[in-house]
Design a protein around this motif. Structure first.
Motif, PDB file in Angstrom:
ATOM      1  N   VAL A 160      71.566 -65.077  32.579  1.00 51.23           N
ATOM      2  CA  VAL A 160      71.670 -63.818  33.305  1.00 51.23           C
ATOM      3  C   VAL A 160      71.794 -64.130  34.792  1.00 51.23           C
ATOM      4  CG1 VAL A 160      70.642 -61.568  33.747  1.00 51.23           C
ATOM      5  CG2 VAL A 160      70.207 -62.726  31.573  1.00 51.23           C
ATOM      6  N   VAL A 209      61.086 -70.971  33.028  1.00 52.19           N
ATOM      7  CA  VAL A 209      62.434 -70.408  32.916  1.00 52.19           C
ATOM      8  C   VAL A 209      63.352 -71.196  33.848  1.00 52.19           C
ATOM      9  CG1 VAL A 209      63.893 -68.376  33.213  1.00 52.19           C
ATOM     10  CG2 VAL A 209      61.549 -68.114  32.371  1.00 52.19           C
ATOM     11  N   LEU A 236      65.744 -59.091  26.979  1.00 54.33           N
ATOM     12  CA  LEU A 236      66.485 -60.131  26.276  1.00 54.33           C
ATOM     13  C   LEU A 236      65.545 -61.073  25.520  1.00 54.33           C
ATOM     14  CD1 LEU A 236      69.065 -60.808  29.098  1.00 54.33           C
ATOM     15  CD2 LEU A 236      69.630 -59.962  26.811  1.00 54.33           C
ATOM     16  N   ILE A 237      64.425 -61.425  26.145  1.00 50.54           N
ATOM     17  CA  ILE A 237      63.445 -62.272  25.467  1.00 50.54           C
ATOM     18  C   ILE A 237      62.874 -61.554  24.247  1.00 50.54           C
ATOM     19  CG2 ILE A 237      61.163 -63.332  25.696  1.00 50.54           C
ATOM     20  CD1 ILE A 237      61.913 -64.057  28.565  1.00 50.54           C
ATOM     21  N   TYR A 241      65.362 -59.416  31.961  1.00 46.20           N
ATOM     22  CA  TYR A 241      64.947 -60.668  31.324  1.00 46.20           C
ATOM     23  C   TYR A 241      64.000 -60.381  30.149  1.00 46.20           C
ATOM     24  CZ  TYR A 241      66.146 -62.482  36.059  1.00 46.20           C
ATOM     25  OH  TYR A 241      66.745 -62.767  37.257  1.00 46.20           O
ATOM     26  N   ALA A 279      72.899 -55.920  29.490  1.00 42.93           N
ATOM     27  CA  ALA A 279      72.324 -56.636  28.358  1.00 42.93           C
ATOM     28  C   ALA A 279      72.899 -56.152  27.035  1.00 42.93           C
ATOM     29  CB  ALA A 279      70.806 -56.471  28.368  1.00 42.93           C
ATOM     30  N   ALA A 307      66.180 -64.065  22.793  1.00 42.57           N
ATOM     31  CA  ALA A 307      67.034 -64.936  23.600  1.00 42.57           C
ATOM     32  C   ALA A 307      66.268 -66.126  24.168  1.00 42.57           C
ATOM     33  CB  ALA A 307      67.651 -64.148  24.748  1.00 42.57           C
ATOM     34  N   GLU A 308      66.949 -67.264  24.241  1.00 39.48           N
ATOM     35  CA  GLU A 308      66.485 -68.404  25.032  1.00 39.48           C
ATOM     36  C   GLU A 308      67.049 -68.158  26.428  1.00 39.48           C
ATOM     37  OE1 GLU A 308      67.137 -73.245  25.301  1.00 39.48           O
ATOM     38  OE2 GLU A 308      67.439 -72.225  23.372  1.00 39.48           O
ATOM     39  N   LEU A 309      66.208 -67.689  27.330  1.00 40.38           N
ATOM     40  CA  LEU A 309      66.660 -67.158  28.612  1.00 40.38           C
ATOM     41  C   LEU A 309      66.882 -68.248  29.658  1.00 40.38           C
ATOM     42  CD1 LEU A 309      67.117 -64.579  30.432  1.00 40.38           C
ATOM     43  CD2 LEU A 309      64.709 -64.845  31.094  1.00 40.38           C
ATOM     44  N   TYR A 310      68.015 -68.123  30.357  1.00 43.98           N
ATOM     45  CA  TYR A 310      68.305 -68.906  31.550  1.00 43.98           C
ATOM     46  C   TYR A 310      68.699 -67.914  32.646  1.00 43.98           C
ATOM     47  CZ  TYR A 310      68.545 -72.816  28.295  1.00 43.98           C
ATOM     48  OH  TYR A 310      68.246 -73.735  27.324  1.00 43.98           O
ATOM     49  N   VAL A 311      68.329 -68.225  33.867  1.00 41.08           N
ATOM     50  CA  VAL A 311      68.660 -67.351  34.986  1.00 41.08           C
ATOM     51  C   VAL A 311      69.640 -68.081  35.889  1.00 41.08           C
ATOM     52  CG1 VAL A 311      67.754 -66.199  37.039  1.00 41.08           C
ATOM     53  CG2 VAL A 311      66.514 -66.061  34.875  1.00 41.08           C
TER      54      VAL A 311
END
Length: 399
Positions: free
Chosen positions: A39, A90, A54-55, A51, A326, A59-63
């Motif tokens: 994101v 993160v 999505l989690i 965020y 999203a 989701a495996e979150l990346y910023v």
């Protein structure tokens, strides 16, 4: 969840009704389970709500945080939030980081971009672009790209929220001191699109005498000029240099919102900008004043003025945009997996085989998805009456 304490202490659920609804749904359906999702919205406290949703969806979150990147833009951010993300595991990545990982065979599944910062990357299922200014980076993209800014939902942020942010920033800098505030001040707005119209109408509501400088012969769609004129905003043709110069020399505040680099970079306008006593500000991504006007002459060194605020756009105005950002990611997955039909470029629906890539390049958001977000915001959000007014509905009407 790591973000719960921050979100719950700072906001009420009615300030982010759309993301609240998606979070609850996705916690059950888990549409992003096991997927790497990056994101790239500007990193501020209010974007944590996206965020978190999505989690909740697995989701495996990346910023994402650009350092120049393919789009050449560096997004403002809150360094405290960046530090918080890293401290809590993160990863905050640049486009260069993502491209280096791709060279090793590691790809993002989805990239929810902003201003085309990560357009040079290659996510497995495609992109969602948040802004209009980022669309041109994806014109030749071989992957599907949903553009959140192409629909109605984004107007909540740009028309209602950005104008509010401009004046809050002026207030924070002390420009509204005294009992009269902005009453009677002369405001000149360059641009009559969503952002420019929003600033102009916010100025009218605060008692300003507002003039909008725009292209009257090439009207954009949607056309906000009739709405501006009906609210006593003076419309001035940008080609009428004499009239524009006079406005600049007599203005109290001048703000650019055309979205066009060097839009004011004409000798006569530059001379007037350097001579006027008006407070100058930019509310677009690009430098609209031109190199001849020094950064020191424009508030926030020509960067968007509202980014001096802890919350550049109040969450209540940006919730719907973040929710659409999203949710369009979920839509890409549904189309790629054949769960729902994909509209082909010719406008005829077709059903995809599993993992077949849908139509490439920029696409508008599906109307039914926007309608769902609008209804949720009107019914459950604190800005319901404002949104109804923007869309021309009665707050008491059945939706």
């Amino acid at each position: 969840m790591i973000f719960d304490e921050i979100v719950n202490s700072a906001y009420r659920p009615e300030e982010y009704p759309a993301l609240t609804a998606f979070s609850a749904e996705w916690a059950c359906t888990r549409p992003f389970l096991g997927l790497r999702v990056l994101v790239a919205t500007p990193i501020f406290r209010n974007t944590i709500t996206e965020y978190r949703a999505l989690i909740a969806g697995g989701a495996e979150l990346y910023v994402g945080r650009a350092s120049g990147g393919a789009g050449g833009a560096v997004m403002p951010c809150d360094e405290r939030v960046v530090s918080f993300l890293r401290e809590n595991g993160v990863e905050v990545l640049t486009p260069e980081d993502v491209l280096a990982a791709e060279a090793e065979g590691e790809f993002m599944d989805l990239i929810l971009d902003c201003a085309g910062q990560f357009s040079a990357c290659h996510p497995r299922y495609g992109f969602v672009e948040l802004t209009r200014s980022g669309v041109h980076f994806f014109e030749e993209c071989p992957l599907p790209v949903y553009v959140a800014d192409s629909g109605i939902v984004k107007r909540i942020e740009t028309t209602l929220g950005t104008g509010d942010g401009y004046f809050r920033a002026l207030e924070q800098l002390g420009y509204s001191e005294g009992p009269a505030g902005f009453e009677g001040k002369k405001l000149v707005v360059f641009g009559s699109g969503k952002v420019g119209a929003g600033i102009a109408l916010q100025g009218v509501s605060r008692g300003c005498s507002v003039s909008t400088v725009t292209q009257v012969r090439q009207v954009s769609s949607p056309n906000f000029i009739p709405s501006l004129e009906s609210n006593s905003v003076d419309i001035v043709d940008c080609e009428n240099t004499t009239a524009v110069v006079e406005l600049l020399l007599n203005a109290d505040f001048v703000v650019t919102a055309t979205g066009v680099k060097n839009a004011l970079a004409r000798p006569a306008l530059t001379e007037a900008l350097l001579e006027t006593r008006a407070v100058l500000a930019n509310m677009g991504v690009e430098d609209e004043f031109g190199e001849a006007v020094p950064e020191s002459r424009v508030l926030n060194q020509k960067a968007p003025l509202n980014f001096i605020l802890e919350e550049p756009t109040h969450l209540k105005y940006i919730d719907a945009s973040l929710a659409l950002h999203a949710a369009l990611g979920e839509r890409l997955l549904q189309e790629a997996m054949g769960v729902i039909p994909q509209e082909a470029a010719c406008g005829m629906p077709r059903m995809l085989d599993v993992c077949e890539i849908p139509c490439a390049g920029p696409q508008n958001p599906p109307a039914e998805l926007e309608q769902r977000i609008l209804v949720t915001t009107m019914q459950n959000g604190t800005i319901g009456p404002e949104l109804c007014g923007m869309l021309g509905f009665s707050p008491d009407a059945e939706i």
